[in-house]
Design an enzyme around this catalytic site. Structure first.
Site, PDB file in Angstrom:
ATOM      1  CG  ASP A 104      -5.709   3.947   2.694  1.00  0.00           C
ATOM      2  OD1 ASP A 104      -5.781   3.216   3.373  1.00  0.00           O
ATOM      3  OD2 ASP A 104      -6.791   4.481   2.585  1.00  0.00           O
ATOM      4  CB  SER A 164     -10.635   0.991   4.455  1.00  0.00           C
ATOM      5  OG  SER A 164      -8.991   1.044   4.571  1.00  0.00           O
TER       6      SER A 164
END
Length: 575
Positions: free
Chosen positions: A305, A149
């Site tokens: 995301d 991430s």
């Protein structure tokens, strides 16, 4: 320095022929030159947290490498055969822009195929939400994405998804971990069956983009789209493979891309952190917005995301919205659109988390839909969709800059969320308003909620011990008063007990256990303490609120709330 016996035992295992020569040499080098690094690399097994398994790359059982990921994949392969007996097994794998992601993804594919499992492997980097979509599209039982991430460049990670497209949750997560922990490294099957590995790309890309446009478009006129001036940055990440094409196919032509951050790069050379939660990450995008007179800025994290959004305030200045504000805006927009279409009949819900703004509950009540609240992490929102099939899922979000539109993707999805926020921005601009004015009006209608996050970084083994001790101290000696306000309720998600501190009454909370404490004060303030599941941090989430009678009084009331947050930080010694 003296090294504990269990660490030495782990080190000695990694010096056996099970591990390749390069790995053994790296361990020996660490033993002689960096005992502290040796200790950090071997003192525990890398664990699954809220975002899967995430850590620093390197040798050792507390690091991301071919052996730790190989062992996890071997255990997952074994569990799949138990969970889906006599079924042909299929898995899909995606990866992001990080160093070693492509190599590690192939290692994972090799282990699956060596266990007789059909593998669909993306030929190049792709957004995490596309992995969730592809899993269901291809009818797989599980999926893996290699990503860390928005963590620093030295990190990588391994997220496991189940056949519904969501990340693993109880009971699968515990059963998978138990299966993995029973394995020895010598039991990993690394010899690939290349006949079982199929590379995928364009077909899935087009299906994913088509689905995104269907889910996140709401009748915006072409004129409104043409009049919206957008700045977009991928922050050197995977969203460059999907968002520009999504904009194009959805009819948004006026998109300015930050060229310096267009090319995927695991070093993230133009930012200190590739995290859209950090204002600094959007510096180049904001500069381009001023140059092009943009209406909105959107930046996504490396695996696409999460999204950060900036819009113009009433004075025409670009300001960054926090995750709670974008979540409020997108939820309110979805609810308005569903109501306008006559689709709300009391059998719908929105999703949120225990550390996100309570304002979402106010919005849901106002529109006659249910608001379901879960633990931190989108796997819990995805689980809500599975657990309540009789209800329609409208959308859901969390304060950490993630949002999910509908259920085509069962994880936070910055592709759909980017399109959704631009749909909102285009429509309100066409109506003579702005995103910022819409947010202010929501505060007038539903209450003015203001949130603030404090993150304290505590790295390594010592840092973990310090974080654990802080949580122990807060449990054993709960705060009775914060900023002159009595604490009326303490929710302890580790013990599943909610206690009224004024009456002493206790009740059991029906939610999975988690290391989280939430204090509620008599004036409606909420303070949550939670160790991060993916970073070496302890986080404190502060939420305060009051009424706002008119947009004209916004600045004055905001100053009051800011002062209250400042006083809470001082009272709890968080600064």
């Amino acid at each position: 320095m003296e090294i504990k016996q269990h660490i030495l035992d782990a080190v000695n295992e990694w010096l056996t022929p099970t591990f390749d020569k390069t790995t053994q040499e790296a361990v020996i080098e660490m033993m002689t030159s960096s005992p502290k690094d040796l200790e950090e690399s071997f003192y525990k097994n890398l664990e699954f947290g809220t975002g899967g398994m995430r850590g620093v790359m390197g040798v050792g059982n507390n690091r991301i490498n071919k052996y730790t990921l190989g062992k996890s994949t071997q255990g997952l392969s074994d569990y799949l055969k138990i969970a889906f007996p006599d079924q042909p097994l299929k898995a899909v794998i995606a990866f992001d822009c990080r160093h070693n992601s492509k190599t590690l993804a192939k290692t994972v594919a090799d282990v699956f195929s060596a266990n007789g499992i059909q593998v669909y492997l993306f030929s190049d980097l792709r957004p995490t939400p596309e992995l969730s979509f592809a899993l269901k599209y291809l009818g797989c039982q599980c999926g893996i994405v290699l990503t860390a991430s928005h963590n620093p460049p030295e990190y990588n990670g391994y997220k496991v998804y189940w056949q519904d497209g969501g990340q693993i949750v109880p009971p699968q997560d515990g059963a998978i971990i138990e299966t993995i922990e029973k394995l020895n490294y010598s039991q990993i099957k690394f010899d690939a069956d290349e006949n079982l590995i199929q590379y995928i790309d364009a077909e899935i890309d087009q299906a994913f983009i088509k689905s995104t446009i269907e889910n996140a478009s709401f009748g915006t006129s072409q004129e409104a789209k043409d009049n919206l001036n957008i700045v977009f940055t991928s922050l050197h990440g995977t969203s460059i493979t999907a968002i520009p094409e999504t904009f194009a196919q959805a009819g948004y032509k006026n998109v300015n891309i930050v060229e310096e951050q267009r090319v995927p790069n695991g070093d993230f050379p133009t930012v200190k952190s590739p995290n859209p939660e950090e204002p600094e990450a959007l510096t180049l995008a904001l500069a381009l917005a001023d140059k092009t007179n943009a209406d909105i800025v959107v930046g996504t994290d490396p695996d696409c995301d999460r999204l950060g959004v900036a819009v113009r305030n009433n004075e025409g200045q670009m300001i960054l919205l926090n995750g709670n504000q974008t979540m409020i805006l997108m939820t309110a927009f979805l609810l308005k659109e569903w109501k306008k279409a006559g689709k709300i009949n009391g059998k719908q819900f929105v999703g949120s988390t225990i550390v996100s703004t309570p304002m979402i509950m106010e919005l849901a009540t106002a529109y006659g839909v249910e608001c379901k609240v879960g633990l931190t992490g989108f796997k819990w929102i995805a689980k809500m969709i599975k657990d309540f099939p009789e209800l329609e899922f409208i959308g859901g979000g969390e304060e950490s800059f993630g949002f999910m539109v509908g259920d085509a993707v069962r994880d936070k999805d910055a592709v759909a969320a980017t399109l959704l926020i631009c749909e909102l921005a285009a429509q309100v601009k066409a109506n003579g308003s702005s995103v910022y004015k819409e947010l202010q009006q929501s505060y007038v209608e539903h209450g003015f909620y203001k949130e603030h996050l404090i993150s304290l970084t505590k790295k390594g083994m010592d840092g973990l011990a310090e974080i654990n001790q802080m949580m122990v101290d807060m449990r054993n000696n709960p705060v009775k008063e914060i900023n002159g306000q009595r604490v009326v309720m303490l929710e302890d998600y580790k013990s599943s007990i909610a206690k009224n501190l004024l009456t002493g009454e206790e009740e059991t909370m029906d939610m999975p256990k988690s290391d989280v404490l939430i204090y509620y004060t008599e004036d409606g303030s909420k303070i949550c303490a939670r160790p991060s599941g993916t970073e070496p941090k302890i986080k404190f989430y502060i939420s305060v609120n009051t009424e706002l009678d008119s947009v004209e009084n916004f600045t004055e009331v905001e100053a009051v709330l800011n002062e209250k947050i400042k006083n809470i930080i001082t009272a709890m010694q968080l600064s």
